[in-house]
Design an enzyme around this catalytic site. Structure first.
Site, short mmCIF file in Angstrom:
data_model
loop_
_atom_site.label_atom_id
_atom_site.label_comp_id
_atom_site.label_asym_id
_atom_site.label_seq_id
_atom_site.Cartn_x
_atom_site.Cartn_y
_atom_site.Cartn_z
CG ASP A 29 -38.42 -19.75 -94.50
OD1 ASP A 29 -37.65 -18.81 -94.81
OD2 ASP A 29 -38.79 -19.95 -93.34
CB ILE A 30 -38.12 -15.60 -98.26
CG1 ILE A 30 -37.72 -14.87 -99.52
CG2 ILE A 30 -37.68 -14.87 -97.02
CD1 ILE A 30 -38.52 -15.25 -100.72
CD GLU A 88 -37.63 -13.87 -88.86
OE1 GLU A 88 -38.01 -13.49 -89.97
OE2 GLU A 88 -36.71 -14.71 -88.69
CG HIS A 93 -44.72 -19.78 -88.99
ND1 HIS A 93 -44.92 -18.66 -88.20
CD2 HIS A 93 -43.39 -20.01 -88.95
CE1 HIS A 93 -43.76 -18.23 -87.73
NE2 HIS A 93 -42.82 -19.05 -88.17
CG HIS A 95 -40.12 -23.50 -89.90
ND1 HIS A 95 -39.38 -22.61 -90.65
CD2 HIS A 95 -40.52 -22.81 -88.80
CE1 HIS A 95 -39.33 -21.44 -90.04
NE2 HIS A 95 -40.02 -21.53 -88.90
P1 AMP Z 1 -39.94 -17.97 -87.02
O1 AMP Z 1 -41.06 -16.99 -86.70
O2 AMP Z 1 -38.84 -17.91 -85.99
O3 AMP Z 1 -40.46 -19.37 -87.21
O4 AMP Z 1 -39.29 -17.53 -88.39
C1 AMP Z 1 -40.06 -16.98 -89.43
C2 AMP Z 1 -39.67 -17.57 -90.75
O5 AMP Z 1 -40.43 -16.91 -91.75
C3 AMP Z 1 -38.19 -17.42 -91.13
O6 AMP Z 1 -37.67 -18.69 -91.49
C4 AMP Z 1 -38.22 -16.46 -92.31
O7 AMP Z 1 -37.24 -16.74 -93.28
C5 AMP Z 1 -39.61 -16.66 -92.87
N1 AMP Z 1 -40.15 -15.50 -93.57
C6 AMP Z 1 -40.27 -14.24 -93.10
N2 AMP Z 1 -40.84 -13.43 -94.02
C7 AMP Z 1 -41.08 -14.21 -95.11
C8 AMP Z 1 -41.64 -13.95 -96.40
N3 AMP Z 1 -42.08 -12.74 -96.76
N4 AMP Z 1 -41.74 -14.99 -97.27
C9 AMP Z 1 -41.32 -16.22 -96.92
N5 AMP Z 1 -40.78 -16.53 -95.72
C10 AMP Z 1 -40.65 -15.54 -94.82
#
Ligand code: AMP
Length: 129
Positions: A29-30, A88, A93, A95
């Site tokens: 995760d970025i 988001e 996905h 975590h």
């Molecule tokens: P959520 O959809 O609420 O589980 O959050 C999406 C997660 O994806 C967040 O923790 C972001 O930091 C992560 N994220 C979004 N874009 C990227 C990316 N390009 N590379 C890695 N992680 C990402």
């Protein structure tokens, strides 16, 4: 249109890859809550995790388990949290977050600021292949 996570799995958008097989992809995760915070995705696009088939979901959890075992060894954390939000990015996905206490998995806290080099080293440490 492909999701950002599909583009990551296909290598069109760069990521710090942790693991991959035919059906799943894992990358850092970025905006990590903790060192080693990893996302696990199915290669097949589906927004909501509970819309995956039973077999897809079971395979995803099995894949996540192998990464969590590795994270626990590498980071010496108490446990690895498995959390699903999906608020988001509309691509299912999981975590995987190395944790020692509840505060480590508080999504409201400021995220770690890591350099490209630090991300690369962390991904390398977890990578199994
Ligand atoms: P959520 O959809 O609420 O589980 O959050 C999406 C997660 O994806 C967040 O923790 C972001 O930091 C992560 N994220 C979004 N874009 C990227 C990316 N390009 N590379 C890695 N992680 C990402």
């Amino acid at each position: 249109m492909a999701t950002i996570f599909s583009k990551i799995a296909q290598g069109e958008i760069p990521s710090y890859k942790v693991a991959e097989n035919e059906n799943y992809y894992a990358f850092l995760d970025i905006n990590p809550l903790a060192e080693g915070h990893t996302l696990v995705i199915p290669k097949r696009e589906e927004d909501y995790i509970f819309d995956l088939t039973d077999d897809e979901l079971a395979g995803m959890v099995k894949f996540a388990k192998s990464i969590a075992q590795r994270q626990k060894e590498v980071f010496g954390c108490k446990k690895v949290a498995m959390i699903v939000l999906g608020l988001e990015v509309p691509h299912a996905h999981i975590h995987l977050i190395p944790m020692n206490n509840e505060a480590d998995v508080d999504f409201r806290k400021p995220k770690l600021q890591l350099t490209t080099e630090e991300f690369s080293v962390i991904a390398e440490k977890i990578r199994v292949e």
